[in-house]
Design a protein around this motif. Structure first.
Motif, PDB file in Angstrom:
ATOM      1  N   GLU A   1       6.062  14.987   0.327  1.00 18.20           N
ATOM      2  CA  GLU A   1       4.693  14.610   0.676  1.00 18.20           C
ATOM      3  C   GLU A   1       3.695  15.322  -0.218  1.00 18.20           C
ATOM      4  O   GLU A   1       2.726  14.721  -0.683  1.00 18.20           O
TER       5      GLU A   1
ATOM      6  N   SER B   1       0.970   8.635  -3.234  1.00 17.37           N
ATOM      7  CA  SER B   1       0.795   7.967  -1.948  1.00 17.37           C
ATOM      8  C   SER B   1      -0.587   7.344  -1.826  1.00 17.37           C
ATOM      9  O   SER B   1      -0.735   6.218  -1.363  1.00 17.37           O
TER      10      SER B   1
ATOM     11  N   ALA C   1      -0.612   4.311  -3.973  1.00 15.18           N
ATOM     12  CA  ALA C   1       0.147   3.206  -3.388  1.00 15.18           C
ATOM     13  C   ALA C   1      -0.599   2.517  -2.265  1.00 15.18           C
ATOM     14  O   ALA C   1      -0.289   1.371  -1.928  1.00 15.18           O
ATOM     15  N   LEU C   2      -1.572   3.187  -1.689  1.00 15.60           N
ATOM     16  CA  LEU C   2      -2.378   2.591  -0.624  1.00 15.60           C
ATOM     17  C   LEU C   2      -3.586   1.848  -1.181  1.00 15.60           C
ATOM     18  O   LEU C   2      -4.415   1.343  -0.426  1.00 15.60           O
TER      19      LEU C   2
ATOM     20  N   GLN D   1      -0.277  -8.129   0.863  1.00 11.89           N
ATOM     21  CA  GLN D   1      -0.242  -6.675   0.687  1.00 11.89           C
ATOM     22  C   GLN D   1      -0.708  -6.292  -0.710  1.00 11.89           C
ATOM     23  O   GLN D   1      -1.449  -5.315  -0.894  1.00 11.89           O
TER      24      GLN D   1
ATOM     25  N   ALA E   1       4.183   0.298  -6.576  1.00 11.26           N
ATOM     26  CA  ALA E   1       3.857   1.277  -5.534  1.00 11.26           C
ATOM     27  C   ALA E   1       3.591   0.579  -4.207  1.00 11.26           C
ATOM     28  O   ALA E   1       4.023   1.040  -3.147  1.00 11.26           O
ATOM     29  N   GLY E   2       2.889  -0.544  -4.264  1.00 10.80           N
ATOM     30  CA  GLY E   2       2.622  -1.307  -3.051  1.00 10.80           C
ATOM     31  C   GLY E   2       3.882  -1.884  -2.452  1.00 10.80           C
ATOM     32  O   GLY E   2       4.042  -1.926  -1.226  1.00 10.80           O
TER      33      GLY E   2
ATOM     34  N   LYS F   1       5.721   0.654  -0.394  1.00 10.89           N
ATOM     35  CA  LYS F   1       5.110   0.810   0.926  1.00 10.89           C
ATOM     36  C   LYS F   1       5.502  -0.341   1.847  1.00 10.89           C
ATOM     37  O   LYS F   1       5.864  -0.135   3.013  1.00 10.89           O
TER      38      LYS F   1
ATOM     39  N   GLU G   1       9.092  -0.367   3.289  1.00  8.97           N
ATOM     40  CA  GLU G   1       9.440   0.646   4.286  1.00  8.97           C
ATOM     41  C   GLU G   1       9.669   0.017   5.661  1.00  8.97           C
ATOM     42  O   GLU G   1      10.387   0.569   6.494  1.00  8.97           O
ATOM     43  N   LYS G   2       9.074  -1.149   5.893  1.00  4.26           N
ATOM     44  CA  LYS G   2       9.193  -1.831   7.182  1.00  4.26           C
ATOM     45  C   LYS G   2      10.389  -2.788   7.228  1.00  4.26           C
ATOM     46  O   LYS G   2      10.691  -3.336   8.282  1.00  4.26           O
TER      47      LYS G   2
END
Length: 402
Positions: free
Chosen positions: A100, A107, A110-111, A342, A365-366, A369, A372-373
């Motif tokens: 982290e 991070s 990526a957001l 997204q 990067a997106g 993310k 992850e789901k």
């Protein structure tokens, strides 16, 4: 240089990068950068701690070796006279930085945060002043990952694959030009979503799609049962060359949208009600009957719309041969469009991109993310898979864990 704020020498950083010095490893450029960020954060922590204890004060620094994925360095942790300071950035006895902490900037990137927002965050949280060039150097760590991801081995068979495009402005020869990003999303044999690839195209057509499909084949894909596309020019011909047994289903929703563009607004509600009888029919025979009825009623007013359905009917009607469970999965490209939504969240604040790499690393990067789901199979996958196994006899069962 103060205890709680510093300015990174980006010119020296860039010069070392241009000279060939690596980002990671013992002598990598990122190791001292992580050291500076971490020590700045610790400095901010102890200042806050001492502000709450007026009778306490600093008492030198302790040293320990810290390991990171980028390299190893000696960390100087500030101490206090009373011994009450308990650092949280790097805790006592901790000898490895958490992912982290190392990937904080990545991070935020990526957001979809802009470089300005990332700089403001680092300044507010740690008192660190960094330039866009430094952040760009950090996010460039994604490039080797992206290339490895683009070249990774794939499964031998995918029951369902969706393809769709999204367009972006990329600077080329001093001006911004529109280019298409083609996203290939699949359901693997376990029923989990998997992004197979992101391809940037200057032009589409059979030749381009042949190169994409050849790439999938070279990475291990031996068979695709059903490919769902939005009417991509040249794709059915290309897939027949590489995967002759694959069935191509054109996205019905895309076809509906394109059709309604040519229907007068006063007639759209009535036309849509009649068209729904076609694509919602229970059987292929019933759908073809409703298409005949649609032509009788609307053919004179909208001959081009009816002719479009006739010309594409072979690929538009593939889903009728399957049970309802399979139909829902393949008659539209909504699954891959969700991925593109997204992507748009990440890129909505950006009018254009300086180059192809800057766009691809942000989308990668997106994608990390979003994926992850994707840890569980889609709903009712066992039933869907059993139905597909019957329709594609012998093509899926060798790869099932039976």
């Amino acid at each position: 240089m103060s205890d709680d704020k510093f300015e990174i020498d980006i010119q020296a950083f860039a010069k070392a990068l241009q000279s060939g010095q690596g980002l990671n490893g013992k002598d990598g450029l990122l190791t001292p950068l992580i050291k500076q960020i971490t020590e700045a954060a610790l400095g901010a922590e102890i200042d806050q701690h001492l502000a709450d204890e007026p009778d306490n004060r600093k008492n030198g620094k302790s040293r320990k070796n810290i390991k990171t994925s980028s390299g190893e360095f000696e960390l100087e942790t500030p101490r206090d006279r009373n011994g009450s300071f308990d650092p949280q950035t790097v805790k006592k006895h901790q000898t490895r930085l958490t992912d982290e902490m190392e990937r904080n900037v990545l991070s935020l990137f990526a957001l979809g945060n802009s470089y300005q927002h990332i700089r403001e965050y680092l300044l507010d949280m740690y008192g660190i002043s960094v330039s866009n060039g430094t952040i760009n150097a950090i996010t460039d760590r994604l490039i080797p990952e992206l290339r490895a991801w683009q070249e990774r081995d794939l499964d031998p068979v995918y029951p369902v694959v969706w393809l769709d495009a999204v367009h972006y402005k990329i600077k080329e020869n001093g001006r911004f030009v529109s280019k298409a990003i083609y996203t290939i999303l699949a359901l693997n044999i376990e029923g989990k979503k998997e992004l197979l690839g992101i391809y940037l195209s200057d032009a589409e057509g059979a030749h381009y799609w042949l190169s994409v499909l050849t790439d999938l084949q070279n990475r291990g894909v031996k068979d695709i049962c059903i490919a769902c596309v939005d009417g991509l020019k040249g794709f059915p011909e290309a897939i027949e060359t590489i995967y002759p047994q694959t069935e191509v289903q054109l996205c019905v929703i895309h076809q509906i949208r394109n059709s309604m563009k040519y229907v007068a607004s006063k007639n759209q509600k009535a036309f849509m009600a009649d068209l729904k009888c076609v694509y919602k029919a229970a059987t292929l025979k019933a759908a073809e009957h409703e298409l005949d009825e649609l032509e009788i009623k609307w053919g004179q007013q909208y001959p081009l719309v009816i002719q479009s359905w006739r010309n594409k009917w072979e690929n538009l009607s593939v889903y009728f041969k399957y049970p309802e469970q399979v139909r829902r999965a393949i008659y539209t490209t909504n699954a891959v469009e969700a991925v593109h939504r997204q992507f748009r969240k990440l890129t909505k604040t950006k009018g254009g991109f300086a180059n192809e790499t800057s766009l691809l690393k942000l989308l990668y990067a997106g994608m990390l993310k979003a994926s992850e789901k994707w840890t569980h199979p889609v709903q009712n996958w066992n039933l869907t898979l059993s139905q597909l196994s019957i329709h594609f006899e012998g093509r899926l069962t060798p790869y099932l864990d039976l």
